[in-house]
Structure formats: structure tokens, C-alpha cells
Design a protein around this motif. Structure first.
Motif, PDB file in Angstrom:
ATOM      1  N   ILE A 140     -28.136 -32.222 -13.241  1.00 11.57           N
ATOM      2  CA  ILE A 140     -28.412 -32.255 -14.679  1.00 11.57           C
ATOM      3  C   ILE A 140     -27.269 -32.940 -15.417  1.00 11.57           C
ATOM      4  O   ILE A 140     -27.483 -33.859 -16.219  1.00 11.57           O
ATOM      5  N   LEU A 141     -26.053 -32.505 -15.168  1.00  9.57           N
ATOM      6  CA  LEU A 141     -24.906 -33.045 -15.896  1.00  9.57           C
ATOM      7  C   LEU A 141     -24.693 -34.533 -15.634  1.00  9.57           C
ATOM      8  O   LEU A 141     -24.203 -35.260 -16.498  1.00  9.57           O
ATOM      9  N   ARG A 142     -25.076 -34.996 -14.468  1.00 10.69           N
ATOM     10  CA  ARG A 142     -24.934 -36.423 -14.150  1.00 10.69           C
ATOM     11  C   ARG A 142     -26.104 -37.258 -14.650  1.00 10.69           C
ATOM     12  O   ARG A 142     -25.966 -38.458 -14.852  1.00 10.69           O
ATOM     13  N   SER A 143     -27.266 -36.653 -14.849  1.00 12.16           N
ATOM     14  CA  SER A 143     -28.445 -37.441 -15.210  1.00 12.16           C
ATOM     15  C   SER A 143     -28.668 -37.552 -16.714  1.00 12.16           C
ATOM     16  O   SER A 143     -29.260 -38.524 -17.170  1.00 12.16           O
ATOM     17  N   VAL A 144     -28.234 -36.566 -17.490  1.00 10.81           N
ATOM     18  CA  VAL A 144     -28.470 -36.623 -18.936  1.00 10.81           C
ATOM     19  C   VAL A 144     -27.441 -37.522 -19.615  1.00 10.81           C
ATOM     20  O   VAL A 144     -26.301 -37.622 -19.159  1.00 10.81           O
ATOM     21  N   LYS A 145     -27.869 -38.157 -20.681  1.00  6.47           N
ATOM     22  CA  LYS A 145     -26.982 -39.032 -21.458  1.00  6.47           C
ATOM     23  C   LYS A 145     -26.927 -38.633 -22.925  1.00  6.47           C
ATOM     24  O   LYS A 145     -25.894 -38.751 -23.561  1.00  6.47           O
TER      25      LYS A 145
ATOM     26  N   PRO B  65     -37.620 -33.709 -23.818  1.00  8.97           N
ATOM     27  CA  PRO B  65     -36.320 -33.699 -23.144  1.00  8.97           C
ATOM     28  C   PRO B  65     -36.480 -33.232 -21.699  1.00  8.97           C
ATOM     29  O   PRO B  65     -37.442 -32.544 -21.363  1.00  8.97           O
ATOM     30  N   LYS B  66     -35.532 -33.579 -20.865  1.00 10.12           N
ATOM     31  CA  LYS B  66     -35.560 -33.174 -19.462  1.00 10.12           C
ATOM     32  C   LYS B  66     -35.092 -31.737 -19.278  1.00 10.12           C
ATOM     33  O   LYS B  66     -35.486 -31.065 -18.327  1.00 10.12           O
ATOM     34  N   VAL B  67     -34.190 -31.271 -20.184  1.00 11.71           N
ATOM     35  CA  VAL B  67     -33.481 -30.006 -19.965  1.00 11.71           C
ATOM     36  C   VAL B  67     -33.302 -29.250 -21.272  1.00 11.71           C
ATOM     37  O   VAL B  67     -33.003 -29.847 -22.312  1.00 11.71           O
ATOM     38  N   ILE B  68     -33.453 -27.924 -21.197  1.00 15.80           N
ATOM     39  CA  ILE B  68     -32.961 -27.011 -22.234  1.00 15.80           C
ATOM     40  C   ILE B  68     -31.846 -26.211 -21.578  1.00 15.80           C
ATOM     41  O   ILE B  68     -32.052 -25.597 -20.523  1.00 15.80           O
ATOM     42  N   TRP B  69     -30.676 -26.223 -22.194  1.00 17.65           N
ATOM     43  CA  TRP B  69     -29.503 -25.518 -21.665  1.00 17.65           C
ATOM     44  C   TRP B  69     -29.051 -24.549 -22.741  1.00 17.65           C
ATOM     45  O   TRP B  69     -28.802 -24.954 -23.874  1.00 17.65           O
ATOM     46  N   THR B  70     -28.964 -23.266 -22.424  1.00 16.21           N
ATOM     47  CA  THR B  70     -28.515 -22.298 -23.420  1.00 16.21           C
ATOM     48  C   THR B  70     -27.114 -21.818 -23.083  1.00 16.21           C
ATOM     49  O   THR B  70     -26.751 -21.671 -21.918  1.00 16.21           O
ATOM     50  N   GLN B  71     -26.360 -21.579 -24.126  1.00 17.31           N
ATOM     51  CA  GLN B  71     -24.964 -21.204 -23.980  1.00 17.31           C
ATOM     52  C   GLN B  71     -24.803 -19.771 -23.473  1.00 17.31           C
ATOM     53  O   GLN B  71     -25.770 -19.036 -23.318  1.00 17.31           O
ATOM     54  N   LEU B  72     -23.565 -19.397 -23.240  1.00 22.35           N
ATOM     55  CA  LEU B  72     -23.235 -18.084 -22.703  1.00 22.35           C
ATOM     56  C   LEU B  72     -23.894 -16.978 -23.518  1.00 22.35           C
ATOM     57  O   LEU B  72     -23.853 -16.998 -24.742  1.00 22.35           O
ATOM     58  N   GLU B  73     -24.512 -16.056 -22.817  1.00 25.18           N
ATOM     59  CA  GLU B  73     -25.187 -14.878 -23.374  1.00 25.18           C
ATOM     60  C   GLU B  73     -26.494 -15.199 -24.093  1.00 25.18           C
ATOM     61  O   GLU B  73     -27.068 -14.329 -24.750  1.00 25.18           O
TER      62      GLU B  73
END
Length: 142
Positions: A14-19, A102-110
Motif C-alpha cells: 500500500i505505502l509503495r503503490s499510493v501517490k 480510492p484504492k485504500v482507506i487507512w484509519t489512524q490509531l484507535e
């Protein structure tokens, strides 16, 4: 998908593919975690777009802030959520209305809502919850 653990490969991919990353709940205050994560991501070459209806039209770290995801006039690869878990269903609704998705939803800590994550995944979106991309980037990429 279960969201208690993620493989390093999954996160690294994920971290390498998203821009382009939209940061929902971005803050102009340097003491806020969202400001620090924006700083980190910008320094790593990501295109970062802040989303915060209270400061729409102003800049955070030189980036124009938008009120809603739908107001952004370009494709988003990842949505990074700095909101309470209770806000996640609404964020997923906004994401699922975008074209292209979008390709990804990333949620923060907690920040976690398994039902909202399942809806996003049902729409073909990868989900990472209760993790920080800056922490995972440092750990997995350097």
C-alpha cells in the motif's frame, strides 16, 4: 478481512503503490498528529490533500484544504482518516461515492469500525485500521 493484524507485505505494498493521499480531519495546528503525519508524507513525496470543512479554502502546509472528499478535483489513491471511529461510516459513504474509487482507506490509531470496513471492502477498497502510515513507513521502508 480481519483487521487485528496486517502482514508487512500488505502494508508495504500500500505505502509503495499510493501517490495521492487525502487526509480527512487534517489540522493546521503543528501540535496535532494529523499535521505531523502530513509533514512526514509530504517529505516522502506523496501528494497530500487536506480535508476539513472548518478550514476549507485555506492552506495547510501549502496544500489547499477541501470541505469534502467530493470537492477534490483529482483521483485519490488513499484516504487517511483522522476522525473518531463514530465518523468512519460517513467517511466510507463519501469514499464509495467517489469516481474513481480510492484504492485504500487507512484509519489512524484507535480508529476502527469493522462494519464500515466491510462495506468499503465490499466496494473493492483495501482497508487498514488503527495504524499510522508514518509509523508503518518508518518501520517497513525506512
Amino acid at each position: 478481512m480481519q483487521h487485528d493484524t496486517y502482514s508487512d507485505e500488505y502494508l508495504r505494498d500500500i505505502l509503495r503503490s499510493v501517490k495521492t493521499i487525502a487526509v480527512v480531519g487534517a489540522s493546521p495546528k503543528p501540535i496535532r498528529p494529523s499535521f505531523g503525519v502530513m509533514t512526514f508524507l509530504l517529505a516522502r513525496g506523496y501528494r497530500v490533500i487536506p480535508v476539513n470543512p472548518g478550514i476549507a479554502g485555506r492552506e495547510i502546509q501549502g496544500q489547499m484544504t477541501y470541505a469534502r472528499l467530493a470537492d477534490i478535483g483529482e483521483a485519490i489513491d488513499m484516504v487517511d482518516v483522522f476522525r473518531a471511529s463514530s465518523a468512519l461510516p460517513g467517511v466510507v459513504d463519501e469514499v464509495l461515492a467517489l469516481q474513481p474509487l480510492p484504492k485504500v482507506i487507512w484509519t489512524q490509531l484507535e480508529v476502527r469500525d469493522d462494519e464500515a470496513a466491510a462495506r468499503a471492502e465490499g466496494g473493492g477498497i483495501k482497508v487498514v485500521m488503527d495504524r499510522c502510515p508514518a509509523i508503518e513507513y518508518r518501520r517497513l521502508i525506512g
